[in-house]
Design a protein around this motif. Structure first.
Motif, PDB file in Angstrom:
ATOM      1  N   SER A 199      58.397  18.936 -40.535  1.00 17.48           N
ATOM      2  CA  SER A 199      59.122  18.939 -39.650  1.00 17.48           C
ATOM      3  C   SER A 199      59.490  17.473 -39.148  1.00 17.48           C
ATOM      4  N   ASN A 200      60.542  17.027 -38.208  1.00 13.10           N
ATOM      5  CA  ASN A 200      60.529  16.101 -38.016  1.00 13.10           C
ATOM      6  C   ASN A 200      59.391  15.479 -36.930  1.00 13.10           C
ATOM      7  N   GLU A 201      59.149  16.624 -35.955  1.00  9.26           N
ATOM      8  CA  GLU A 201      58.064  16.339 -34.967  1.00  9.26           C
ATOM      9  C   GLU A 201      56.747  16.103 -35.627  1.00  9.26           C
ATOM     10  N   ASP A 202      56.459  16.695 -36.685  1.00 15.53           N
ATOM     11  CA  ASP A 202      55.170  16.416 -37.513  1.00 15.53           C
ATOM     12  C   ASP A 202      55.313  15.138 -37.941  1.00 15.53           C
ATOM     13  N   THR A 203      56.400  14.322 -38.537  1.00 10.31           N
ATOM     14  CA  THR A 203      56.537  13.340 -39.256  1.00 10.31           C
ATOM     15  C   THR A 203      56.173  12.195 -38.084  1.00 10.31           C
ATOM     16  N   GLU A 204      56.590  12.184 -36.984  1.00  8.99           N
ATOM     17  CA  GLU A 204      56.568  11.567 -35.895  1.00  8.99           C
ATOM     18  C   GLU A 204      55.151  11.334 -35.535  1.00  8.99           C
ATOM     19  N   LEU A 205      54.371  12.295 -35.678  1.00  8.95           N
ATOM     20  CA  LEU A 205      52.822  12.327 -35.351  1.00  8.95           C
ATOM     21  C   LEU A 205      52.099  11.409 -36.587  1.00  8.95           C
ATOM     22  N   ARG A 246      52.148   7.414 -36.571  1.00  9.34           N
ATOM     23  CA  ARG A 246      51.127   7.116 -35.829  1.00  9.34           C
ATOM     24  C   ARG A 246      49.703   7.245 -36.186  1.00  9.34           C
ATOM     25  N   ARG A 291      63.827  15.078 -44.543  1.00  4.90           N
ATOM     26  CA  ARG A 291      62.480  15.686 -44.293  1.00  4.90           C
ATOM     27  C   ARG A 291      61.535  14.503 -44.886  1.00  4.90           C
TER      28      ARG A 291
END
Length: 148
Positions: free
Chosen positions: A53-59, A62, A78
């Motif tokens: 997901s986009n949220e997981d990608t942000e994690l 980092r 994605r």
């Protein structure tokens, strides 16, 4: 008592995919290598892909996984992580292997682009075509960093 063949964790991969292995790659960290000669066109590995997901990608951006994820989907909207050895194949502009994506099945398949010798590192071109000279993102970043 017989010795468990999986007692030494580094041998697990040799038993799971006996024709390839992971080893240190000069200036690249770890890479995937041929354990035996591979013929042009031979399938090397079929890797399941975890589509993020986009949220997981942000994690991931980092985290240590940053260097192992890639864009995914027909519209590159994605991202994904290839399982197996899939996210450990290093990049070369003169790759000896190629990959084919199947977005529906969520897989990445690696094939020998040319004959590969035993002990030779297996490279893919992150642009998709084995000899595509277009700079990949990290080479573009290096160029920007050296001009500033």
């Amino acid at each position: 008592m017989s010795k468990n063949k999986f007692a030494n964790a580094k041998n697990i991969f040799r038993y799971s995919i006996p024709h390839i292995y992971i080893a240190n790659s000069p200036n690249k960290g770890r890479g995937v290598f041929a354990a035996r000669p591979l013929k042009k066109g031979e399938p090397i590995e079929l890797c399941p892909v975890l589509v993020l997901s986009n949220e997981d990608t942000e994690l991931i951006i980092r985290s240590k996984l940053y260097h192992h994820y890639f864009v995914w989907g027909d519209d590159s909207s994605r991202s994904g992580l290839a399982l197996g050895f899939g996210s450990l194949y290093n990049h070369s502009y003169q790759a000896n292997a190629r990959y084919q994506v199947d977005y529906e099945a969520e897989t990445l398949e690696i094939f020998a682009y040319r004959d590969i010798e035993a002990g030779e590192e297996i490279f893919i071109n992150y642009n998709g075509e084995p000899n595509d000279p277009e700079p990949v993102w990290f080479d573009k970043k290096k160029d920007r960093d050296t001009t500033t």
